[in-house]
Design an enzyme around this catalytic site. Sequence first.
Site, PDB file in Angstrom:
ATOM      1  N   ILE A  96       0.875  -1.163   0.000  1.00 11.35           N
ATOM      2  CA  ILE A  96       0.000   0.000   0.000  1.00 11.35           C
ATOM      3  C   ILE A  96       0.913   1.213   0.000  1.00 11.35           C
ATOM      4  O   ILE A  96       1.905   1.246   0.735  1.00 11.35           O
ATOM      5  CB  ILE A  96      -0.987   0.022   1.191  1.00 11.35           C
ATOM      6  CG1 ILE A  96      -1.888   1.265   1.110  1.00 11.35           C
ATOM      7  CG2 ILE A  96      -0.275  -0.112   2.513  1.00 11.35           C
ATOM      8  CD1 ILE A  96      -3.058   1.249   2.076  1.00 11.35           C
ATOM      9  N   VAL A  98       1.120   5.707  -0.872  1.00 12.19           N
ATOM     10  CA  VAL A  98       0.504   6.988  -1.184  1.00 12.19           C
ATOM     11  C   VAL A  98       1.618   7.944  -1.601  1.00 12.19           C
ATOM     12  O   VAL A  98       2.676   8.000  -0.952  1.00 12.19           O
ATOM     13  CB  VAL A  98      -0.274   7.543   0.031  1.00 12.19           C
ATOM     14  CG1 VAL A  98      -0.824   8.938  -0.272  1.00 12.19           C
ATOM     15  CG2 VAL A  98      -1.389   6.596   0.432  1.00 12.19           C
ATOM     16  N   GLU A 129       2.107  -6.395   6.987  1.00 10.94           N
ATOM     17  CA  GLU A 129       3.285  -6.060   7.772  1.00 10.94           C
ATOM     18  C   GLU A 129       3.398  -4.546   7.827  1.00 10.94           C
ATOM     19  O   GLU A 129       3.144  -3.865   6.835  1.00 10.94           O
ATOM     20  CB  GLU A 129       4.571  -6.627   7.149  1.00 10.94           C
ATOM     21  CG  GLU A 129       4.699  -8.131   7.233  1.00 10.94           C
ATOM     22  CD  GLU A 129       4.069  -8.855   6.066  1.00 10.94           C
ATOM     23  OE1 GLU A 129       3.821 -10.067   6.187  1.00 10.94           O
ATOM     24  OE2 GLU A 129       3.802  -8.218   5.026  1.00 10.94           O
ATOM     25  N   ASN A 134       7.387   3.183  11.252  1.00 12.94           N
ATOM     26  CA  ASN A 134       6.269   3.887  10.633  1.00 12.94           C
ATOM     27  C   ASN A 134       5.069   3.913  11.593  1.00 12.94           C
ATOM     28  O   ASN A 134       4.081   3.211  11.389  1.00 12.94           O
ATOM     29  CB  ASN A 134       5.896   3.213   9.309  1.00 12.94           C
ATOM     30  CG  ASN A 134       4.952   4.044   8.479  1.00 12.94           C
ATOM     31  OD1 ASN A 134       4.349   5.005   8.955  1.00 12.94           O
ATOM     32  ND2 ASN A 134       4.807   3.661   7.218  1.00 12.94           N
ATOM     33  N   TYR A 141      -3.602   1.167  11.043  1.00 11.76           N
ATOM     34  CA  TYR A 141      -4.040  -0.234  11.045  1.00 11.76           C
ATOM     35  C   TYR A 141      -4.723  -0.596  12.363  1.00 11.76           C
ATOM     36  O   TYR A 141      -5.747  -1.285  12.367  1.00 11.76           O
ATOM     37  CB  TYR A 141      -2.868  -1.164  10.756  1.00 11.76           C
ATOM     38  CG  TYR A 141      -2.173  -0.857   9.451  1.00 11.76           C
ATOM     39  CD1 TYR A 141      -2.889  -0.486   8.310  1.00 11.76           C
ATOM     40  CD2 TYR A 141      -0.789  -0.898   9.345  1.00 11.76           C
ATOM     41  CE1 TYR A 141      -2.255  -0.193   7.117  1.00 11.76           C
ATOM     42  CE2 TYR A 141      -0.141  -0.603   8.160  1.00 11.76           C
ATOM     43  CZ  TYR A 141      -0.881  -0.252   7.048  1.00 11.76           C
ATOM     44  OH  TYR A 141      -0.241   0.040   5.869  1.00 11.76           O
TER      45      TYR A 141
END
Length: 179
Positions: A96, A98, A129, A134, A141
């Site tokens: 994922i 951005v 993961e 981060n 999440y």
Amino acid sequence: MTAAAPAPADRLTLSAVGVESFHVIAALYAEAFDEPWSEPSVRELMSAPGVWGLVAAEPVKAEDAAGASAARETGGDPVGFVLARVVAREAEVLAIGVRPCARRRGVARRLMRAALRLAAPHADAFFLEAGRDNPAATALYLSLGFREVGLRRDYYRRADGARVDAAIMRCDLGSEYSD
């Protein structure tokens, strides 16, 4: 991809993409990560059974849209993506990302919510993961119902060569993600 003024997350268009859009995913990946996957690697991954993707796109002004193939494929200026797969009633986020110019605006949240809803009819749990370096991703999440279930030591390699552990996270896909 243009650098238009930021659109709020509620103005994003989410589009399902297949292997034919591998170049859009590869371009987004290259902007979002230190060590991007190559176009052939993205194409191969997206060709695998059970793999699917979503692209988040911002509206494009008419003058910016001329000749923009990525905008035609995704309904706007692509700013983020999620690649996932479902195998044996388990879903997994493969990647994922951005674009830096679109971060902190809810793009990843919109993508993850959509991915969870899409996976729910086909999977009982969703895994991913998250790098220990981060905390914003980890907080996202956790807010979506994931919990830490394991650890992968030295899983990520950063641009400076540093190795980073990754938390393995799981979200049970209950009725809140079913349409």
